[in-house]
Design an enzyme around this catalytic site. Sequence first.
Site, short mmCIF file in Angstrom:
data_model
loop_
_atom_site.label_atom_id
_atom_site.label_comp_id
_atom_site.label_asym_id
_atom_site.label_seq_id
_atom_site.Cartn_x
_atom_site.Cartn_y
_atom_site.Cartn_z
N TRP A 88 -9.21 0.96 -1.28
CA TRP A 88 -9.54 2.32 -1.70
C TRP A 88 -10.87 2.36 -2.43
O TRP A 88 -11.66 3.27 -2.22
CB TRP A 88 -8.42 2.92 -2.56
CG TRP A 88 -7.15 3.15 -1.80
CD1 TRP A 88 -5.93 2.60 -2.06
CD2 TRP A 88 -6.96 3.98 -0.64
NE1 TRP A 88 -5.00 3.04 -1.15
CE2 TRP A 88 -5.61 3.87 -0.27
CE3 TRP A 88 -7.81 4.78 0.13
CZ2 TRP A 88 -5.07 4.55 0.84
CZ3 TRP A 88 -7.28 5.46 1.22
CH2 TRP A 88 -5.93 5.34 1.57
N ASP A 90 -10.26 6.60 -9.98
CA ASP A 90 -9.21 6.96 -9.04
C ASP A 90 -7.91 6.42 -9.63
O ASP A 90 -7.72 5.20 -9.73
CB ASP A 90 -9.50 6.32 -7.68
CG ASP A 90 -8.40 6.55 -6.66
OD1 ASP A 90 -7.41 7.23 -6.98
OD2 ASP A 90 -8.54 6.03 -5.53
N LYS A 115 2.10 9.87 -5.18
CA LYS A 115 2.64 8.58 -5.59
C LYS A 115 3.51 8.73 -6.84
O LYS A 115 4.67 8.40 -6.81
CB LYS A 115 1.51 7.56 -5.85
CG LYS A 115 1.07 6.81 -4.60
CD LYS A 115 -0.09 7.41 -3.91
CE LYS A 115 -0.47 6.69 -2.63
NZ LYS A 115 -1.91 6.73 -2.41
C1 LIG Z 1 -3.03 6.64 -1.72
C2 LIG Z 1 -4.33 6.36 -2.37
C3 LIG Z 1 -5.52 6.96 -1.95
C4 LIG Z 1 -5.57 7.90 -0.78
O1 LIG Z 1 -4.98 9.08 -1.06
P1 LIG Z 1 -4.98 10.31 -0.02
O2 LIG Z 1 -4.23 11.35 -0.77
O3 LIG Z 1 -4.28 9.83 1.21
O4 LIG Z 1 -6.39 10.67 0.23
C5 LIG Z 1 -6.67 6.67 -2.64
N1 LIG Z 1 -6.67 5.84 -3.69
C6 LIG Z 1 -5.55 5.23 -4.12
C7 LIG Z 1 -5.61 4.30 -5.29
C8 LIG Z 1 -4.34 5.47 -3.48
O5 LIG Z 1 -3.22 4.86 -3.90
#
Ligand SMILES: *Cc1c(COP(=O)(O)O)cnc(C)c1O
Length: 363
Positions: free
Chosen positions: A103, A173, A197
């Site tokens: 990511w 993020d 999540k």
């Molecule tokens: C799941 C995830 C993403 C991607 O998220 P989307 O909602 O599918 O764009 C990005 N960064 C992390 C750390 C993630 O766990």
Amino acid sequence: MKRIYNFSAGPAIMPVPVLEQLSRDVLEINGSGMSILEVSHRGKDYDAIHHEAMANLLQTLDLSPDEYSVVFSTGGASLQFAMLAMNFLSVGQTADYVDTGEWSSKAIKEAKRCGNVHVVASSAETQYDRIPKGLTFSAPGTARYAHITTNNTIEGTQFHSLPDANGAPLTADMSSDIFAMNHDFSKFDLLYAGTQKNAGPAGVTMVVARKSFLETANKNLSPMLSYLVQAEKESLYNTPPVFAIHALNLVLKHIQAEGGVAEMEKRNREKAGLIYSALDAHPELYRPTVAENGDRSLMNITFRLTTEDLEAEFLKEAKTREMDGLKGHRNVGGVRASIYNAFPREGCVALADFLADFARRKG
Ligand SMILES: *Cc1c(COP(=O)(O)O)cnc(C)c1O
């Protein structure tokens, strides 16, 4: 209602009381004679929810609404990779990024479209099996911002403390560990996380930004991509994802009622400890993929077995024990147990017991 142990990485398990409330609200919200799915995003029922969700988000992170703004975006964290750079990075400027997984490397790719990226450190060469140490951020006053991925959902590593970015605004993020580990969130100038999540169903992305940082954003962007416009319009420039924001608000209230983020962290440490201990007790069969124990994620526990055949057998048998979602990410294989806030302790005990039992038979 039957509930299995859902170890899915995302969309993921949600608190049962929230699901129960949502199921009622799908039929009728607040005695309005309408479903939450049917109400106008500019009507009074939703308006209260919208603003309550923003207030609860800041409150859960112990941030002041005088200092911080909330933006509800769509397009997931994946769109935030681009939006962050479009809003704050331009040609000739540099942003610092720590490359800790798939990511973060996607975030870096997007930033490079807008300006220079200084990769402060990367653990790519060791398959992202650790959080790099001794980070050397740009000299004070030279980076537009710094970016980290607090929890690496795919690789199973997590920052257990926040780095000092040499005075650059810190951005993150936090898609897979927001509300899971307590930090001084005022160290961040901007953080973002998809809800699917640890905070509800898919559909909305939370962005929390310091107002003074927002004021420095690029003012020449399409309104939908502009943090400034979105903040000014309170995320009602267009139709927001009403249901997802309502669900987020219920999750936030649930977290607060359970004791807040500090209590979540305490429970998460205990839950993860149960599974890591079971893995460490059988090194002849299980190979945790994270090199240093201090980098282990409380949310996503990744490991291999000695052979792929045994991994397949393990996953198959897990299903017969009402455990699902344990298959590792398609790019890395192996096993991944995602145990977000809503994942029950009993499920961690059940997995630890299964790990011990499987090792007795196959180790
Ligand atoms: C799941 C995830 C993403 C991607 O998220 P989307 O909602 O599918 O764009 C990005 N960064 C992390 C750390 C993630 O766990």
